[in-house]
Write an enzyme that holds these catalytic residues in place. Sequence first.
Site, PDB file in Angstrom:
ATOM      1  N   GLU A 131       0.821  -1.234   0.000  1.00 33.41           N
ATOM      2  CA  GLU A 131       0.000   0.000   0.000  1.00 33.41           C
ATOM      3  C   GLU A 131       0.844   1.268   0.000  1.00 33.41           C
ATOM      4  O   GLU A 131       0.634   2.162   0.805  1.00 33.41           O
ATOM      5  CB  GLU A 131      -0.942  -0.021   1.219  1.00 33.41           C
ATOM      6  CG  GLU A 131      -1.815  -1.269   1.260  1.00 33.41           C
ATOM      7  CD  GLU A 131      -2.738  -1.324   2.488  1.00 33.41           C
ATOM      8  OE1 GLU A 131      -2.569  -0.528   3.412  1.00 33.41           O
ATOM      9  OE2 GLU A 131      -3.649  -2.187   2.485  1.00 33.41           O
ATOM     10  N   ASN A 159       2.335  -4.899  -3.318  1.00 35.97           N
ATOM     11  CA  ASN A 159       0.950  -5.331  -3.059  1.00 35.97           C
ATOM     12  C   ASN A 159       0.093  -4.097  -2.759  1.00 35.97           C
ATOM     13  O   ASN A 159       0.543  -3.180  -2.078  1.00 35.97           O
ATOM     14  CB  ASN A 159       0.978  -6.267  -1.829  1.00 35.97           C
ATOM     15  CG  ASN A 159      -0.319  -6.992  -1.567  1.00 35.97           C
ATOM     16  OD1 ASN A 159      -0.886  -7.613  -2.465  1.00 35.97           O
ATOM     17  ND2 ASN A 159      -0.805  -6.939  -0.328  1.00 35.97           N
ATOM     18  N   HIS A 182     -10.081  -6.488  -2.213  1.00 40.58           N
ATOM     19  CA  HIS A 182     -11.150  -6.349  -1.212  1.00 40.58           C
ATOM     20  C   HIS A 182     -12.370  -5.742  -1.906  1.00 40.58           C
ATOM     21  O   HIS A 182     -12.455  -4.528  -2.068  1.00 40.58           O
ATOM     22  CB  HIS A 182     -10.678  -5.487  -0.034  1.00 40.58           C
ATOM     23  CG  HIS A 182      -9.577  -6.134   0.744  1.00 40.58           C
ATOM     24  ND1 HIS A 182      -9.783  -7.291   1.482  1.00 40.58           N
ATOM     25  CD2 HIS A 182      -8.259  -5.823   0.886  1.00 40.58           C
ATOM     26  CE1 HIS A 182      -8.633  -7.651   2.043  1.00 40.58           C
ATOM     27  NE2 HIS A 182      -7.705  -6.783   1.697  1.00 40.58           N
ATOM     28  N   GLU A 216      -5.606 -11.043  -1.404  1.00 40.96           N
ATOM     29  CA  GLU A 216      -6.455 -10.832  -0.217  1.00 40.96           C
ATOM     30  C   GLU A 216      -7.936 -10.756  -0.581  1.00 40.96           C
ATOM     31  O   GLU A 216      -8.677  -9.940  -0.036  1.00 40.96           O
ATOM     32  CB  GLU A 216      -6.056  -9.523   0.503  1.00 40.96           C
ATOM     33  CG  GLU A 216      -4.606  -9.440   0.887  1.00 40.96           C
ATOM     34  CD  GLU A 216      -4.235  -8.184   1.686  1.00 40.96           C
ATOM     35  OE1 GLU A 216      -5.143  -7.476   2.172  1.00 40.96           O
ATOM     36  OE2 GLU A 216      -3.035  -7.912   1.820  1.00 40.96           O
ATOM     37  N   ASP A 239     -11.744 -10.762  -0.799  1.00 38.97           N
ATOM     38  CA  ASP A 239     -12.996 -11.028  -0.085  1.00 38.97           C
ATOM     39  C   ASP A 239     -14.075 -10.160  -0.727  1.00 38.97           C
ATOM     40  O   ASP A 239     -13.766  -9.189  -1.421  1.00 38.97           O
ATOM     41  CB  ASP A 239     -12.915 -10.865   1.444  1.00 38.97           C
ATOM     42  CG  ASP A 239     -12.294  -9.569   1.918  1.00 38.97           C
ATOM     43  OD1 ASP A 239     -12.179  -8.618   1.120  1.00 38.97           O
ATOM     44  OD2 ASP A 239     -11.922  -9.504   3.106  1.00 38.97           O
TER      45      ASP A 239
HETATM   46  C1  XIL Z   1      -6.031  -6.651   8.353  1.00 42.15           C
HETATM   47  C2  XIL Z   1      -6.352  -7.852   9.225  1.00 42.15           C
HETATM   48  O1  XIL Z   1      -7.228  -8.688   8.541  1.00 42.15           O
HETATM   49  C3  XIL Z   1      -6.951  -7.413  10.540  1.00 42.15           C
HETATM   50  O2  XIL Z   1      -7.100  -8.518  11.418  1.00 42.15           O
HETATM   51  C4  XIL Z   1      -6.075  -6.343  11.192  1.00 42.15           C
HETATM   52  O3  XIL Z   1      -6.710  -5.861  12.349  1.00 42.15           O
HETATM   53  C5  XIL Z   1      -5.821  -5.203  10.238  1.00 42.15           C
HETATM   54  O4  XIL Z   1      -5.256  -5.714   9.039  1.00 42.15           O
HETATM   55  N1  XIL Z   1      -4.770  -4.957   3.697  1.00 42.15           N
HETATM   56  C6  XIL Z   1      -3.732  -5.706   4.170  1.00 42.15           C
HETATM   57  C7  XIL Z   1      -3.956  -6.589   5.332  1.00 42.15           C
HETATM   58  O5  XIL Z   1      -2.656  -5.738   3.553  1.00 42.15           O
HETATM   59  O6  XIL Z   1      -2.799  -6.775   6.102  1.00 42.15           O
HETATM   60  C8  XIL Z   1      -5.078  -6.104   6.209  1.00 42.15           C
HETATM   61  O7  XIL Z   1      -5.323  -7.092   7.223  1.00 42.15           O
HETATM   62  C9  XIL Z   1      -6.317  -5.856   5.379  1.00 42.15           C
HETATM   63  C10 XIL Z   1      -6.047  -4.810   4.330  1.00 42.15           C
END
Ligand code: XIL
Length: 345
Positions: free
Chosen positions: A158, A199, A235, A264, A266
């Site tokens: 990020e 990422n 996401h 990641e 979802d």
């Molecule tokens: C999130 C986790 O899922 C949570 O449990 C934590 O509190 C905060 O981080 N992008 C990322 C991840 O790269 O590391 C994040 O994970 C979600 C967004």
Amino acid sequence: MKPLIIALALVLAAPLPAYAHPRTPRDLRQLAHQHGIKIGSAVDLAALRGEADYRKVLNREFSHVTAENAMKWESVEPERGVYTWADADALVENARRNNQRVRGHTLVWHNQLPAWLTTGVEDGSIDAAELRKILRDHITTQVRRYKGKIRAWDVVNEVVNDDGTMRQSIWLTHLGPGYIADAFRWAHRADPHAKLYINDYNLEWNASKIETTLSIVKDLQAQGAPIHGIGFQGHLGIQYDYPGDWANVMRRFADLGLEVAVTELDVRMELPVTPEKLATQADYYRRALTDCLGVRACREFTVWGFTDRHSWVPGWFPGQGAACLFDENLVPKPAYQALLGVKKA
Ligand code: XIL
């Protein structure tokens, strides 16, 4: 009688002939195998330790794993010089026993940094030269510890804002833009075989972010810095349109010679859950896998948690949830069935 039984057993055990259409796979592991990719999940270490049903589904379904939090800086070095590897080690060990590859997440980020580090930078007790040394030591120590056991590292996470500018993290403000190339070089030195990734989120569709990230990659390559992959967090939410150009975006990075991963995924929704929303969600998951499979460089398809019992969504997006492939009771949702039905293009 005996030879007959043996013959029958042989026939049943024989692999499908190459011309036969592959059957609907029995689980995500088999699906991944049929498609020649890895399908992964983020792992909650407390659940892995404490919940046998969670463990069982994780190890049955997934051929790749990422620690949801256990490899982040605040988890591995909560006090300066005091390393707490137990959770990260447990994930890597569970992966070894269950034939899973591992994504290391993440080396350089602006979130989940230990307080000793952020306060030290804020109050000036850690100056720029020391900060650079701290970052180098962190990367070197962590990557070396898991040398040969991590397939791919999210080296930087990020680093670009949604408007395409560079994020003003402590790294950029104190070390200057060169910290990114440095991070890749340090990681590569510590484990020359690990694939090193950049990422980010919203990279599935946000043009400003896409263009800036492409130029970061080109710039790193021009300097000879070892970057090997692009991670799309993915996401998504069904209240937004599906990012329909995603496969083309993946291809633009693949054309630069990068490996591609969905890191990641979802698909959240406004609660309450309805059958219609679950059907839309299933379609988003299906399309995401289809996009990955349509791009030869896309090697890994990882979801950010597999069960609604342990998902970051309700805590971070108030009023939303149900973002995963399995419900709280580990019953597969329509999205899971939709993935199993995805055929090779
Ligand atoms: C999130 C986790 O899922 C949570 O449990 C934590 O509190 C905060 O981080 N992008 C990322 C991840 O790269 O590391 C994040 O994970 C979600 C967004």
